[in-house]
Write an enzyme that holds these catalytic residues in place. Structure first.
Site, PDB file in Angstrom:
ATOM      1  N   HIS A   1       0.852  -1.195   0.000  1.00  0.00           N
ATOM      2  CA  HIS A   1       0.000   0.000   0.000  1.00  0.00           C
ATOM      3  C   HIS A   1       0.880   1.233   0.000  1.00  0.00           C
ATOM      4  O   HIS A   1       1.925   1.263   0.658  1.00  0.00           O
ATOM      5  CB  HIS A   1      -0.887   0.016   1.257  1.00  0.00           C
ATOM      6  CG  HIS A   1      -1.760   1.219   1.329  1.00  0.00           C
ATOM      7  ND1 HIS A   1      -2.940   1.331   0.613  1.00  0.00           N
ATOM      8  CD2 HIS A   1      -1.618   2.395   1.983  1.00  0.00           C
ATOM      9  CE1 HIS A   1      -3.482   2.504   0.842  1.00  0.00           C
ATOM     10  NE2 HIS A   1      -2.704   3.179   1.678  1.00  0.00           N
TER      11      HIS A   1
ATOM     12  N   ASP B   1     -15.324   2.137   6.156  1.00  0.00           N
ATOM     13  CA  ASP B   1     -14.283   3.095   5.789  1.00  0.00           C
ATOM     14  C   ASP B   1     -14.750   3.995   4.649  1.00  0.00           C
ATOM     15  O   ASP B   1     -14.448   5.182   4.624  1.00  0.00           O
ATOM     16  CB  ASP B   1     -12.992   2.368   5.383  1.00  0.00           C
ATOM     17  CG  ASP B   1     -11.964   3.373   4.886  1.00  0.00           C
ATOM     18  OD1 ASP B   1     -11.603   4.265   5.673  1.00  0.00           O
ATOM     19  OD2 ASP B   1     -11.575   3.318   3.709  1.00  0.00           O
TER      20      ASP B   1
ATOM     21  N   ARG C   1     -14.983  12.281   6.680  1.00  0.00           N
ATOM     22  CA  ARG C   1     -13.771  12.956   7.171  1.00  0.00           C
ATOM     23  C   ARG C   1     -13.302  14.009   6.177  1.00  0.00           C
ATOM     24  O   ARG C   1     -12.813  15.075   6.552  1.00  0.00           O
ATOM     25  CB  ARG C   1     -12.661  11.927   7.407  1.00  0.00           C
ATOM     26  CG  ARG C   1     -12.899  11.071   8.632  1.00  0.00           C
ATOM     27  CD  ARG C   1     -11.984   9.867   8.641  1.00  0.00           C
ATOM     28  NE  ARG C   1     -10.591  10.247   8.542  1.00  0.00           N
ATOM     29  CZ  ARG C   1      -9.638   9.495   7.956  1.00  0.00           C
ATOM     30  NH1 ARG C   1      -9.941   8.306   7.445  1.00  0.00           N
ATOM     31  NH2 ARG C   1      -8.414   9.910   7.903  1.00  0.00           N
TER      32      ARG C   1
ATOM     33  N   SER D   1      -8.336   3.384   8.777  1.00  0.00           N
ATOM     34  CA  SER D   1      -8.840   3.419   7.402  1.00  0.00           C
ATOM     35  C   SER D   1      -7.970   2.560   6.479  1.00  0.00           C
ATOM     36  O   SER D   1      -8.464   1.677   5.763  1.00  0.00           O
ATOM     37  CB  SER D   1      -8.853   4.887   6.936  1.00  0.00           C
ATOM     38  OG  SER D   1      -8.989   4.980   5.551  1.00  0.00           O
TER      39      SER D   1
ATOM     40  N   LYS E   1      -8.766  -1.838   5.211  1.00  0.00           N
ATOM     41  CA  LYS E   1      -8.862  -2.328   3.819  1.00  0.00           C
ATOM     42  C   LYS E   1      -7.799  -3.390   3.549  1.00  0.00           C
ATOM     43  O   LYS E   1      -8.055  -4.389   2.887  1.00  0.00           O
ATOM     44  CB  LYS E   1      -8.701  -1.144   2.849  1.00  0.00           C
ATOM     45  CG  LYS E   1      -9.929  -0.242   2.833  1.00  0.00           C
ATOM     46  CD  LYS E   1      -9.712   1.018   2.037  1.00  0.00           C
ATOM     47  CE  LYS E   1      -8.822   1.981   2.758  1.00  0.00           C
ATOM     48  NZ  LYS E   1      -8.872   3.374   2.368  1.00  0.00           N
TER      49      LYS E   1
HETATM   50  N1  URA Z   1      -5.651   6.651   2.723  1.00  0.00           N
HETATM   51  C1  URA Z   1      -6.709   5.991   3.211  1.00  0.00           C
HETATM   52  O1  URA Z   1      -7.122   4.975   2.658  1.00  0.00           O
HETATM   53  N2  URA Z   1      -7.307   6.471   4.323  1.00  0.00           N
HETATM   54  C2  URA Z   1      -6.878   7.582   4.966  1.00  0.00           C
HETATM   55  O2  URA Z   1      -7.446   7.959   5.962  1.00  0.00           O
HETATM   56  C3  URA Z   1      -5.784   8.264   4.440  1.00  0.00           C
HETATM   57  C4  URA Z   1      -5.193   7.755   3.307  1.00  0.00           C
END
Ligand code: URA
Length: 434
Positions: free
Chosen positions: A82, A161, A168, A183, A187
């Protein structure tokens, strides 16, 4: 249980219990807790923070708000990566085939781009016919057979999320470490990989503006991943300028192909892929040290196996792999033009986000989810931080769909650059490996 009590507790800086966090995430996902209460909670979390147990509970509650992918039908260890996002970030296109060519399985869910950063799926769709709309069975079969598959993120993966992130975004509550960690990790954990490697960007074009903030985020991400039973590593990299030279979908694919072909072995992009790849291989037990892992990765590139693995993945997902060996077959822009510098000097700054916006303005990115992108357009930078430029020398090439959009991009791109009269020292690109 009442959400008002939970709000009062967090407002006063008290920790929420596991049951309270589960109640809140379930209620927000099913709509029984309204946006206004959840907005207040996000702000309370941003201001008051959460301890490690709360962050883990929040992350796991978000993981279980939707589908959790069980990758057990795929034999062996599965790895995923990621990135916290960046301009010109085509790392996955290079890293994933390189690592898969060393025998470690890559089972990766990717997203589309929105705003000034592109998504891996959009980039890969530059290969005619390529699709990431795989069923779970196809995804498992491709990883088993080819050692690599990239699938579009399913709607049901961590739905809490999806809702929370949108909230947010409009309530000033994005830059909170507990909220970012839960968050991102919800995932990644729901996607099922055993090894998760994180590229945490710091600097101008990223959320974390300072190395200290980026390190704090990286430590929290890896800690939560490990507490959740996964093998995790993180790298902190500089994002004070776009990564590599190309910004724009097919242009980034071309650059990835050239790096996978062994051109530019010491450039930032290759160095980043070697660093991330060696973390993946050592965490997975495929190498005893990062040095040994790096040699395996370099061998995969020099033997041509890494490039062949990209072609194999493209073919397996319906794409025309001829373009891997003949990148001139990728979509081509109808108009190209140079951006001559109006002054001499040393490049002291390149506003990464602004370069991303130039590419987006040319049609290479989306302002809204439904926008269609043009894969051919974008920018290729010829001058990076610390390079000396003569007046009239080209800073970049613009790839556009029309003369008018090209002319507009030339002006905007010039404004992305700042110059100094003396030498400019580049900050270290890879700041830390955790
Ligand atoms: N990337 C994400 O998936 N979530 C966040 O809160 C910030 C960056």
């Amino acid at each position: 249980m009442k959400m008002t009590d939970l709000l009062a507790k967090k407002r006063d800086g008290l920790p929420l219990s596991t049951e309270e966090i589960n109640y809140m995430i379930q209620g927000y996902t099913d709509g029984s807790i309204p946006d206004y209460q959840m907005s207040a909670m996000c702000m309370a979390i941003l201001l008051r923070g959460m301890d490690e147990r709360e962050v883990l509970d929040l992350t796991m509650a978000m993981v279980h708000s939707g589908e959790v992918l069980d990758l057990s039908p795929i034999a062996g260890i599965k790895a995923d990566k990621h990135s916290t996002g960046g301009v010109g970030d085509k790392t996955s296109l290079v890293l994933c085939p390189m690592v898969a060519a060393c025998g470690l399985k890559i089972a990766k869910m990717s997203g589309r781009g929105l705003g000034h950063t592109g998504g891996t799926i959009d980039k890969l769709e530059s290969f005619p016919g390529f699709t990431t709309e795989l069923t779970e069975e196809q995804f498992f079969e491709n990883v088993n057979r080819h050692g690599i598959a990239l699938m579009g993120q399913t709607a049901d993966l961590a739905p809490a999320d999806k809702k929370l992130y949108a909230l947010r975004d409009v309530t000033g509550t994005v830059p909170s470490i507990p909220l970012i960690v839960s968050s991102i990790m919800s995932k990644k954990l729901a996607s099922g990989a055993d090894v998760i490697v994180l590229d945490v960007k710091c600097g101008d074009g990223s959320f974390m503006k300072t190395p200290e903030a980026a390190e704090e985020l990286a430590r929290n991400l890896t800690r939560i991943g490990r507490l959740a039973g996964r093998r995790c590593a993180a790298i902190i990299t500089d994002m004070d300028q776009p990564l590599g030279t190309a910004v724009g979908n097919a242009l980034e694919v071309r650059e990835a192909i050239s790096v996978l072909s062994g051109e530019d072995p010491d450039g930032d992009l290759m160095r980043l892929c070697l660093a991330l790849g060696s973390c993946m291989l050592t965490e997975a037990g495929f190498a005893a040290s990062r040095e040994e892992a790096e040699q395996l990765l370099r061998d995969a590139v020099s033997s041509g196996r890494a490039l062949d693995k990209l072609a194999e993945m493209v073919r397996a997902q319906g794409g025309d792999d001829a373009a891997v060996y003949h990148p001139e077959l990728l979509p081509q822009a109808s108009v190209t033009c140079e951006v001559p510098s109006l002054q001499a000097g040393t490049v002291s700054r390149i506003h990464a986000e602004a370069v991303g916006l130039v590419s987006m303005g040319l049609g290479g990115g989306r302002a809204k989810k439904e926008d269609r992108i043009n894969p051919a357009v974008g920018v290729v930078l010829h001058k990076k931080l610390g390079d000396v430029v003569q007046e009239g020398e080209s800073l970049a090439t613009i790839y556009a769909a029309s003369e008018a959009s090209a002319a507009e991009a030339v002006e905007k791109l010039r404004r992305c650059y700042e110059f100094s009269s003396g030498p400019v020292e580049r900050p270290p690109f890879i700041r830390k490996i955790l």
